[in-house]
Design a protein around this motif. Structure first.
Motif, PDB file in Angstrom:
ATOM      1  N   LYS A  32      39.369  46.830  46.014  1.00 24.85           N
ATOM      2  CA  LYS A  32      38.551  46.170  44.674  1.00 24.85           C
ATOM      3  C   LYS A  32      38.770  44.697  44.858  1.00 24.85           C
ATOM      4  CE  LYS A  32      39.242  49.947  41.477  1.00 24.85           C
ATOM      5  NZ  LYS A  32      37.795  50.096  40.644  1.00 24.85           N
ATOM      6  N   LEU A  33      39.772  44.157  45.267  1.00 20.36           N
ATOM      7  CA  LEU A  33      40.098  42.853  45.348  1.00 20.36           C
ATOM      8  C   LEU A  33      39.506  42.043  46.568  1.00 20.36           C
ATOM      9  CD1 LEU A  33      43.938  42.887  44.110  1.00 20.36           C
ATOM     10  CD2 LEU A  33      41.979  41.914  42.900  1.00 20.36           C
ATOM     11  N   ASN A  34      39.015  42.978  47.562  1.00 19.57           N
ATOM     12  CA  ASN A  34      38.814  42.403  49.060  1.00 19.57           C
ATOM     13  C   ASN A  34      40.035  41.701  49.617  1.00 19.57           C
ATOM     14  OD1 ASN A  34      36.864  42.155  50.691  1.00 19.57           O
ATOM     15  ND2 ASN A  34      36.107  40.227  50.269  1.00 19.57           N
ATOM     16  N   PHE A  35      41.138  42.476  49.355  1.00 22.82           N
ATOM     17  CA  PHE A  35      42.499  41.920  50.339  1.00 22.82           C
ATOM     18  C   PHE A  35      42.643  42.583  51.427  1.00 22.82           C
ATOM     19  CE2 PHE A  35      45.282  39.961  46.620  1.00 22.82           C
ATOM     20  CZ  PHE A  35      44.217  38.911  46.243  1.00 22.82           C
ATOM     21  N   THR A  36      43.542  42.504  52.313  1.00 20.86           N
ATOM     22  CA  THR A  36      43.832  43.393  53.287  1.00 20.86           C
ATOM     23  C   THR A  36      44.836  44.180  52.969  1.00 20.86           C
ATOM     24  OG1 THR A  36      43.667  41.121  54.895  1.00 20.86           O
ATOM     25  CG2 THR A  36      44.944  42.878  55.715  1.00 20.86           C
ATOM     26  N   VAL A  56      46.845  46.792  37.070  1.00 22.24           N
ATOM     27  CA  VAL A  56      47.516  46.142  37.799  1.00 22.24           C
ATOM     28  C   VAL A  56      46.477  44.676  37.956  1.00 22.24           C
ATOM     29  CG1 VAL A  56      48.116  45.307  40.043  1.00 22.24           C
ATOM     30  CG2 VAL A  56      48.809  47.910  39.180  1.00 22.24           C
ATOM     31  N   MET A  57      45.201  44.983  37.978  1.00 20.77           N
ATOM     32  CA  MET A  57      44.431  43.682  38.253  1.00 20.77           C
ATOM     33  C   MET A  57      44.259  42.947  36.893  1.00 20.77           C
ATOM     34  SD  MET A  57      41.253  44.978  40.655  1.00 20.77           S
ATOM     35  CE  MET A  57      40.546  46.218  39.589  1.00 20.77           C
ATOM     36  N   ALA A  58      44.368  43.542  35.889  1.00 19.25           N
ATOM     37  CA  ALA A  58      44.538  43.075  34.437  1.00 19.25           C
ATOM     38  C   ALA A  58      45.837  42.003  34.286  1.00 19.25           C
ATOM     39  CB  ALA A  58      44.300  44.010  33.239  1.00 19.25           C
ATOM     40  N   GLU A  59      46.792  42.752  34.815  1.00 21.25           N
ATOM     41  CA  GLU A  59      48.095  41.842  34.732  1.00 21.25           C
ATOM     42  C   GLU A  59      48.372  40.769  35.657  1.00 21.25           C
ATOM     43  OE1 GLU A  59      51.126  42.194  33.170  1.00 21.25           O
ATOM     44  OE2 GLU A  59      50.554  43.605  31.810  1.00 21.25           O
ATOM     45  N   VAL A  60      47.575  41.036  36.760  1.00 21.72           N
ATOM     46  CA  VAL A  60      47.660  39.997  37.730  1.00 21.72           C
ATOM     47  C   VAL A  60      46.771  38.691  36.944  1.00 21.72           C
ATOM     48  CG1 VAL A  60      46.669  39.129  39.784  1.00 21.72           C
ATOM     49  CG2 VAL A  60      47.898  41.186  39.834  1.00 21.72           C
ATOM     50  N   ARG A  61      45.724  39.021  36.600  1.00 21.17           N
ATOM     51  CA  ARG A  61      44.726  38.145  35.959  1.00 21.17           C
ATOM     52  C   ARG A  61      45.507  37.220  34.771  1.00 21.17           C
ATOM     53  NH1 ARG A  61      40.186  41.730  37.198  1.00 21.17           N
ATOM     54  NH2 ARG A  61      39.318  40.915  39.052  1.00 21.17           N
ATOM     55  N   ASN A  62      46.015  38.234  34.000  1.00 29.70           N
ATOM     56  CA  ASN A  62      46.851  37.599  32.845  1.00 29.70           C
ATOM     57  C   ASN A  62      47.829  36.720  33.215  1.00 29.70           C
ATOM     58  OD1 ASN A  62      45.550  38.820  30.885  1.00 29.70           O
ATOM     59  ND2 ASN A  62      46.797  40.669  30.774  1.00 29.70           N
ATOM     60  N   ARG A  63      48.451  36.857  34.407  1.00 32.64           N
ATOM     61  CA  ARG A  63      49.565  35.956  34.786  1.00 32.64           C
ATOM     62  C   ARG A  63      48.884  34.677  35.607  1.00 32.64           C
ATOM     63  NH1 ARG A  63      54.570  39.881  35.245  1.00 32.64           N
ATOM     64  NH2 ARG A  63      53.886  41.442  33.562  1.00 32.64           N
ATOM     65  N   VAL A 123      47.132  34.581  38.310  1.00 33.09           N
ATOM     66  CA  VAL A 123      47.585  34.590  39.603  1.00 33.09           C
ATOM     67  C   VAL A 123      45.829  34.894  40.225  1.00 33.09           C
ATOM     68  CG1 VAL A 123      48.333  35.496  41.680  1.00 33.09           C
ATOM     69  CG2 VAL A 123      49.576  35.960  39.337  1.00 33.09           C
ATOM     70  N   ARG A 124      45.502  34.239  40.963  1.00 33.06           N
ATOM     71  CA  ARG A 124      44.016  34.337  41.650  1.00 33.06           C
ATOM     72  C   ARG A 124      43.869  35.530  42.289  1.00 33.06           C
ATOM     73  NH1 ARG A 124      41.788  29.064  43.990  1.00 33.06           N
ATOM     74  NH2 ARG A 124      43.160  29.891  45.740  1.00 33.06           N
ATOM     75  N   ASP A 125      42.838  36.090  42.236  1.00 30.15           N
ATOM     76  CA  ASP A 125      42.127  37.192  43.520  1.00 30.15           C
ATOM     77  C   ASP A 125      41.401  36.777  44.115  1.00 30.15           C
ATOM     78  OD1 ASP A 125      39.918  37.590  42.474  1.00 30.15           O
ATOM     79  OD2 ASP A 125      40.449  39.115  40.815  1.00 30.15           O
ATOM     80  N   GLY A 126      41.042  37.775  45.207  1.00 29.27           N
ATOM     81  CA  GLY A 126      40.025  37.398  46.434  1.00 29.27           C
ATOM     82  C   GLY A 126      38.604  36.999  45.645  1.00 29.27           C
ATOM     83  N   LYS A 127      38.294  37.563  44.646  1.00 26.09           N
ATOM     84  CA  LYS A 127      36.845  37.210  44.222  1.00 26.09           C
ATOM     85  C   LYS A 127      36.641  35.722  43.701  1.00 26.09           C
ATOM     86  CE  LYS A 127      35.770  41.830  43.540  1.00 26.09           C
ATOM     87  NZ  LYS A 127      36.123  43.195  42.615  1.00 26.09           N
TER      88      LYS A 127
END
Ligand code: S3P
Length: 176
Positions: free
Chosen positions: A23-27, A160-167, A169-173
């Protein structure tokens, strides 16, 4: 940044990790799989031939290496956080997610599997309950805890993705 999944055997770290990475296009990195690949033998063979301390040392070395990796979802072996330094080095730019389940649920999930040396015993349920008790504090050392008992992988990935964004933290997209 990276997402690091910790938790007991059978809590679904690899399944959730693969979904999150997609989903995040991460390794996606699985510490057990990487150790097996590099050693050219299974975890069971490593335990049988060289013992658990040797395996823990391999995990320790890998943690230092993975500290440098970016845009990755790392699924760790169940005992990986037993050495607090392993989590400390990954936490610097990592979001640590702990997955939990009761001993009974874990037992149901792993009872037909044979690749885990620590559970190759006559009473695996009892072993799971004991190990979980001794490791409880270790798995609490996280930024987010998810009880996996009644939840789908999709629901957990979304949280998890919502928490990452709330905090913040940038994701791959975001980095396209
Ligand atoms: C272990 C968990 C296993 C593997 C090894 C030891 C543990 O990984 O690293 O058998 O100490 O809990 P999984 O959690 O992926 O099964």
């Amino acid at each position: 940044m990276k997402i690091v999944l910790i938790g007991f055997m059978g809590t679904g770290k690899s399944s959730l990790g693969k979904l999150l990475a997609r989903k995040l296009n991460f390794t996606f990195i699985d510490t057990d799989a990487l150790i097996e690949e590099r050693q050219g033998r299974s975890i069971s063979a490593i335990f049988a031939t060289d013992g658990e301390p040797f395996f823990r040392q391999l995990e320790r070395e890998l943690a230092g290496e993975l500290a440098l990796i970016q845009e990755a979802v790392i699924s760790t072996g169940g005992g990986f956080p037993l050495n607090p330094e392993n989590i400390q080095v990954l936490r610097q730019d990592g979001f640590i997610v702990a997955l939990t389940a009761t001993p009974e649920v874990i037992y149901q999930r792993i009872k037909n599997e044979t690749h885990r040396p620590l559970l190759a015993q006559t009473d695996p349920l009892n072993r799971i309950a004991t190990l979980l008790k001794t490791r409880a504090a270790v798995y609490q050392n996280s930024d987010l805890t998810l009880d996996t008992t009644h939840r789908t992988l999709e629901a957990m990935a979304a949280e998890v993705m919502a928490e990452v964004r709330n905090r913040g933290v940038r994701d791959g997209k975001d980095q396209a």
